[in-house]
Design an enzyme around this catalytic site. Structure first.
Site, PDB file in Angstrom:
ATOM      1  N   ASP A  14       0.857  -1.189   0.000  1.00 38.48           N
ATOM      2  CA  ASP A  14       0.000   0.000   0.000  1.00 38.48           C
ATOM      3  C   ASP A  14       0.895   1.242   0.000  1.00 38.48           C
ATOM      4  O   ASP A  14       1.672   1.451   0.933  1.00 38.48           O
ATOM      5  CB  ASP A  14      -0.898  -0.017   1.235  1.00 38.48           C
ATOM      6  CG  ASP A  14      -2.030   0.990   1.156  1.00 38.48           C
ATOM      7  OD1 ASP A  14      -2.197   1.621   0.096  1.00 38.48           O
ATOM      8  OD2 ASP A  14      -2.755   1.136   2.160  1.00 38.48           O
ATOM      9  N   ASP A 108      -2.797   2.568  -6.174  1.00 38.53           N
ATOM     10  CA  ASP A 108      -1.800   2.652  -5.107  1.00 38.53           C
ATOM     11  C   ASP A 108      -1.716   1.439  -4.192  1.00 38.53           C
ATOM     12  O   ASP A 108      -1.024   1.477  -3.171  1.00 38.53           O
ATOM     13  CB  ASP A 108      -2.042   3.906  -4.261  1.00 38.53           C
ATOM     14  CG  ASP A 108      -3.405   3.891  -3.580  1.00 38.53           C
ATOM     15  OD1 ASP A 108      -4.289   3.141  -4.029  1.00 38.53           O
ATOM     16  OD2 ASP A 108      -3.583   4.632  -2.602  1.00 38.53           O
ATOM     17  N   GLU A 109      -2.383   0.339  -4.521  1.00 38.98           N
ATOM     18  CA  GLU A 109      -2.245  -0.851  -3.684  1.00 38.98           C
ATOM     19  C   GLU A 109      -2.469  -2.119  -4.497  1.00 38.98           C
ATOM     20  O   GLU A 109      -3.163  -2.115  -5.514  1.00 38.98           O
ATOM     21  CB  GLU A 109      -3.203  -0.813  -2.486  1.00 38.98           C
ATOM     22  CG  GLU A 109      -4.664  -0.755  -2.840  1.00 38.98           C
ATOM     23  CD  GLU A 109      -5.572  -0.810  -1.613  1.00 38.98           C
ATOM     24  OE1 GLU A 109      -5.274  -1.572  -0.669  1.00 38.98           O
ATOM     25  OE2 GLU A 109      -6.579  -0.098  -1.609  1.00 38.98           O
TER      26      GLU A 109
END
Length: 370
Positions: A14, A108-109
């Site tokens: 993350d 983003d993860e």
């Protein structure tokens, strides 16, 4: 019950305050300052906040007005999805060097299954550490990670030592870890459900584990089985490298409330154009078109229509959206309009046979190096 599960070593990576961190990286003068992505003006909504801004209580989905009230020195920056996408692709290239089993959740993860990895590393924790270091060296951003036997626990763990940290929950530590966990930390337990659990004396994983499946079914419906399983370390969802997109949407919040349908049609044209561009860029089309309307009193309404064929062209999307707009009388002036397409042609996916890896027992897992 863990001993009946497939063997897996899962990493959840993350990025730390991704949108805000990208802005601070691209504009060094913003480093160390409280910034919010989006949210500018009296009607804006914060998309992301830097850690400096979070100290003041600024967070995503908050109105720009409230954010500036909490942090008068807050600096607003515009969103730049092209830039975020570019950086996200660079990060995913790093992931792919370790495993092909990468499941992005967003820009983003992502989940990584490194049970059998390309480097032949026995330790998932060391892989996560190396990946995070490479992201910092090659991209310039920090990331946090969670490592454990399944996606559920890995995702919870990745939030433990943020920013720029990681946490490993070893197989033998899974049950104690879950029993000690505040119920609000359980992925899938939202604010409303947490309040309901509190009222029933469920505050920790241990409290939840004490409840029978019959009790959880009776009080939490279809989610009862999920809560019963996950608190026992049971979560069999695999890392799926080709996640199927279920819908695609675009929406706009207006500077002033719209009361005239003529003005709404003008806005819908721009939104339909944006949706069409995204569909064609992703090489997908959909049958179900949904119009989202948020009124000035913040009540939300959706209107949908399913076509007999797949569409991605702006003209067809706009015509359907117009029909939906005129379907009913407006209840109030409008602050937001959105168009989404679902029932996409990507959903006709073929089922794959389980791999040998998925068929194995986890009884060996306790011997693994995490």
């Amino acid at each position: 019950m863990i001993n009946d599960l497939p063997i897996r070593k899962i990493i959840h990576v993350d990025m730390d305050a991704f949108y805000a961190s990208v802005a601070q990286m691209d504009y060094p003068e913003l480093k160390g300052k409280p910034i919010a992505v989006g949210g500018g003006g009296t009607r804006g909504v914060v998309s992301a906040a830097s850690y400096e801004a979070r100290k003041f209580g600024v967070k995503s989905a908050m109105s720009g007005r409230l954010a500036i009230k909490l942090c008068p020195e807050l600096i607003f920056v515009k969103t730049d999805f092209e830039r975020y996408t570019e950086i996200s692709k660079r990060i995913r290239k790093i992931f792919i060097e370790y495993t092909d089993l990468v499941e992005p959740l967003s820009l983003d993860e992502a989940y990584l299954d490194v049970t059998e990895n390309k480097m032949g590393f026995p330790s998932a924790s060391l892989i996560a550490e190396e990946i995070r270091q490479r992201i910092f060296n090659e991209v310039g951003l920090t990331a946090s990670a969670g490592i454990s036997i399944n996606k559920f626990i890995a995702k919870i763990a990745s939030d433990y030592n943020k920013p720029n940290g990681q946490k490993t929950v070893n197989p033998e530590d899974v049950i104690p870890f879950l029993e000690d966990l505040d119920i609000r930390k359980f992925y899938g337990v939202g604010k409303v459900t947490a309040e309901k659990m509190y009222q029933k004396g469920i505050f920790t994983g241990k409290d939840l584990k004490a409840k029978s499946l019959e009790y959880l079914d009776a009080n939490f419906g279809k989610s009862g089985r999920y809560y019963y399983d996950v608190v026992r370390g049971v979560h069999t969802s695999e890392v799926k490298p080709n996640r199927i997109r279920k819908s695609l949407a675009a929406e706009r919040t207006f500077n002033e409330n719209l009361s005239s349908e003529i003005f709404m049609l003008e806005k819908l044209e721009h939104i339909a154009e944006e949706v069409s561009k995204r569909l064609q860029k992703s090489k997908v089309a959909g049958k179900t078109i949904t119009l989202k309307i948020k009124y000035s009193d913040f009540t939300l309404q959706t209107r949908s229509k399913t076509l007999p064929y797949y569409v991605s062209e702006k003209t067809l999307i706009l015509e359907t959206a117009k029909d939906l707009l005129y379907q009913d009388i407006m209840k109030n002036s409008v602050r937001l309009l959105g168009i989404s397409l679902s029932n996409l042609n990507t959903e006709k996916s073929k089922k794959t046979k389980p791999t040998n890896l998925e068929k194995k027992s986890v009884s060996v897992q306790l011997k693994f190096t995490f």
